[in-house]
Design a protein around this motif. Structure first.
Motif, PDB file in Angstrom:
ATOM      1  N   ASN A 102       0.831  -1.208   0.000  1.00 33.15           N
ATOM      2  CA  ASN A 102       0.000   0.000   0.000  1.00 33.15           C
ATOM      3  C   ASN A 102       0.865   1.257   0.000  1.00 33.15           C
ATOM      4  O   ASN A 102       0.529   2.245  -0.655  1.00 33.15           O
ATOM      5  CB  ASN A 102      -0.956  -0.007   1.198  1.00 33.15           C
ATOM      6  CG  ASN A 102      -2.104  -0.968   0.983  1.00 33.15           C
ATOM      7  OD1 ASN A 102      -2.479  -1.271  -0.142  1.00 33.15           O
ATOM      8  ND2 ASN A 102      -2.654  -1.460   2.067  1.00 33.15           N
ATOM      9  N   GLN A 103       1.986   1.234   0.714  1.00 34.61           N
ATOM     10  CA  GLN A 103       2.893   2.379   0.707  1.00 34.61           C
ATOM     11  C   GLN A 103       3.484   2.576  -0.686  1.00 34.61           C
ATOM     12  O   GLN A 103       3.610   3.708  -1.157  1.00 34.61           O
ATOM     13  CB  GLN A 103       4.011   2.192   1.738  1.00 34.61           C
ATOM     14  CG  GLN A 103       4.951   3.377   1.812  1.00 34.61           C
ATOM     15  CD  GLN A 103       4.250   4.648   2.226  1.00 34.61           C
ATOM     16  OE1 GLN A 103       3.515   4.656   3.210  1.00 34.61           O
ATOM     17  NE2 GLN A 103       4.444   5.722   1.487  1.00 34.61           N
ATOM     18  N   ILE A 104       3.834   1.486  -1.353  1.00 32.22           N
ATOM     19  CA  ILE A 104       4.348   1.575  -2.722  1.00 32.22           C
ATOM     20  C   ILE A 104       3.289   2.193  -3.637  1.00 32.22           C
ATOM     21  O   ILE A 104       3.588   3.062  -4.456  1.00 32.22           O
ATOM     22  CB  ILE A 104       4.783   0.184  -3.237  1.00 32.22           C
ATOM     23  CG1 ILE A 104       6.030  -0.288  -2.476  1.00 32.22           C
ATOM     24  CG2 ILE A 104       5.045   0.214  -4.749  1.00 32.22           C
ATOM     25  CD1 ILE A 104       6.377  -1.746  -2.718  1.00 32.22           C
ATOM     26  N   LEU A 105       2.046   1.749  -3.495  1.00 28.93           N
ATOM     27  CA  LEU A 105       0.966   2.320  -4.301  1.00 28.93           C
ATOM     28  C   LEU A 105       0.803   3.810  -4.033  1.00 28.93           C
ATOM     29  O   LEU A 105       0.605   4.592  -4.966  1.00 28.93           O
ATOM     30  CB  LEU A 105      -0.361   1.594  -4.014  1.00 28.93           C
ATOM     31  CG  LEU A 105      -0.510   0.206  -4.603  1.00 28.93           C
ATOM     32  CD1 LEU A 105      -1.815  -0.427  -4.133  1.00 28.93           C
ATOM     33  CD2 LEU A 105      -0.475   0.258  -6.123  1.00 28.93           C
ATOM     34  N   ASP A 106       0.905   4.211  -2.764  1.00 30.78           N
ATOM     35  CA  ASP A 106       0.804   5.633  -2.432  1.00 30.78           C
ATOM     36  C   ASP A 106       1.934   6.418  -3.088  1.00 30.78           C
ATOM     37  O   ASP A 106       1.715   7.497  -3.643  1.00 30.78           O
ATOM     38  CB  ASP A 106       0.840   5.846  -0.916  1.00 30.78           C
ATOM     39  CG  ASP A 106      -0.449   5.410  -0.225  1.00 30.78           C
ATOM     40  OD1 ASP A 106      -1.468   5.225  -0.925  1.00 30.78           O
ATOM     41  OD2 ASP A 106      -0.415   5.239   1.010  1.00 30.78           O
ATOM     42  N   ASP A 107       3.152   5.862  -3.040  1.00 34.37           N
ATOM     43  CA  ASP A 107       4.307   6.541  -3.645  1.00 34.37           C
ATOM     44  C   ASP A 107       4.140   6.670  -5.160  1.00 34.37           C
ATOM     45  O   ASP A 107       4.417   7.723  -5.731  1.00 34.37           O
ATOM     46  CB  ASP A 107       5.601   5.788  -3.331  1.00 34.37           C
ATOM     47  CG  ASP A 107       5.968   5.879  -1.858  1.00 34.37           C
ATOM     48  OD1 ASP A 107       5.386   6.710  -1.130  1.00 34.37           O
ATOM     49  OD2 ASP A 107       6.828   5.079  -1.425  1.00 34.37           O
ATOM     50  N   LEU A 108       3.691   5.603  -5.783  1.00 37.75           N
ATOM     51  CA  LEU A 108       3.476   5.651  -7.229  1.00 37.75           C
ATOM     52  C   LEU A 108       2.344   6.602  -7.592  1.00 37.75           C
ATOM     53  O   LEU A 108       2.401   7.296  -8.611  1.00 37.75           O
ATOM     54  CB  LEU A 108       3.161   4.246  -7.769  1.00 37.75           C
ATOM     55  CG  LEU A 108       4.315   3.248  -7.785  1.00 37.75           C
ATOM     56  CD1 LEU A 108       3.801   1.857  -8.156  1.00 37.75           C
ATOM     57  CD2 LEU A 108       5.411   3.692  -8.741  1.00 37.75           C
ATOM     58  N   HIS A 109       1.360   6.653  -6.750  1.00 37.87           N
ATOM     59  CA  HIS A 109       0.190   7.487  -7.008  1.00 37.87           C
ATOM     60  C   HIS A 109       0.547   8.980  -7.057  1.00 37.87           C
ATOM     61  O   HIS A 109      -0.048   9.739  -7.800  1.00 37.87           O
ATOM     62  CB  HIS A 109      -0.879   7.233  -5.950  1.00 37.87           C
ATOM     63  CG  HIS A 109      -2.146   7.972  -6.194  1.00 37.87           C
ATOM     64  ND1 HIS A 109      -2.997   7.659  -7.226  1.00 37.87           N
ATOM     65  CD2 HIS A 109      -2.697   9.020  -5.547  1.00 37.87           C
ATOM     66  CE1 HIS A 109      -4.028   8.482  -7.197  1.00 37.87           C
ATOM     67  NE2 HIS A 109      -3.872   9.313  -6.182  1.00 37.87           N
ATOM     68  N   HIS A 110       1.506   9.379  -6.291  1.00 36.17           N
ATOM     69  CA  HIS A 110       1.894  10.793  -6.280  1.00 36.17           C
ATOM     70  C   HIS A 110       2.612  11.206  -7.560  1.00 36.17           C
ATOM     71  O   HIS A 110       2.651  12.389  -7.882  1.00 36.17           O
ATOM     72  CB  HIS A 110       2.762  11.099  -5.056  1.00 36.17           C
ATOM     73  CG  HIS A 110       1.990  11.021  -3.778  1.00 36.17           C
ATOM     74  ND1 HIS A 110       0.973  11.889  -3.458  1.00 36.17           N
ATOM     75  CD2 HIS A 110       2.074  10.154  -2.742  1.00 36.17           C
ATOM     76  CE1 HIS A 110       0.470  11.579  -2.286  1.00 36.17           C
ATOM     77  NE2 HIS A 110       1.120  10.511  -1.824  1.00 36.17           N
ATOM     78  N   LYS A 111       3.150  10.242  -8.293  1.00 35.70           N
ATOM     79  CA  LYS A 111       3.862  10.571  -9.526  1.00 35.70           C
ATOM     80  C   LYS A 111       2.947  10.519 -10.744  1.00 35.70           C
ATOM     81  O   LYS A 111       3.108  11.267 -11.676  1.00 35.70           O
ATOM     82  CB  LYS A 111       5.045   9.628  -9.720  1.00 35.70           C
ATOM     83  CG  LYS A 111       6.110   9.837  -8.662  1.00 35.70           C
ATOM     84  CD  LYS A 111       7.245   8.878  -8.832  1.00 35.70           C
ATOM     85  CE  LYS A 111       8.241   9.090  -7.705  1.00 35.70           C
ATOM     86  NZ  LYS A 111       9.257   8.069  -7.688  1.00 35.70           N
TER      87      LYS A 111
END
Length: 145
Positions: A102-111
């Motif tokens: 979920n943290q990876i998804l959040d990080d990708l989502h910001h880009k």
């Protein structure tokens, strides 16, 4: 007596299921921030462990009815321990992995925009949650037998 009547009149099964539902009910009051959350009654993970409550209630009742030195109790106790180990070990690890993903998804989502459903993070139990679920199951079995 037909099969369904026998199943529904099984006192050991009924009390064990009750112990499981009782643990789920207590989860309403033990969520984050200690605020009442009725949706938690339908979720896995959290305090107390309904898995532990369910299987320890069953093991306790089998011990009471068949004897704690019986083969029946030994079989149920071994499976109860396996289930509690799984609840606190394997399922807990899956929850930690979900948090990382979920943290990876959040990080990708910001880009850039990525449509992904978040994974459920609360799928396992801490050893404390398993212990309290087990105690609840044993107490429920003793009180209701």
């Amino acid at each position: 007596m037909d099969v369904f009547s026998e199943i529904f009149s099984n006192k050991v099964l009924g009390i064990s299921i009750y112990a499981c539902f009782l643990a789920q009910f207590f989860k309403i009051f033990t969520g984050e921030g200690k605020r009442i959350d009725f949706a938690r009654i339908f979720t896995s993970g959290g305090m107390p462990s309904s898995h532990s409550s369910f299987v320890t209630s069953l093991a306790t009742l089998v011990g009471i009815e068949r004897g704690f030195s019986s083969t029946d109790f030994a079989i149920v106790a071994v499976f109860a321990l396996i289930i509690m180990y799984d609840a606190s070990g394997v399922r807990r690890s899956v929850g930690k992995q979900a948090a990382i993903l979920n943290q990876i998804l959040d990080d990708l989502h910001h880009k850039k925009h990525i449509e992904q459903n978040r994974l459920k993070e609360l799928v396992g139990h801490t050893p404390k949650e398993v212990l309290f679920g087990a105690i609840l199951g044993i107490v429920t079995a003793i009180v209701m037998s």
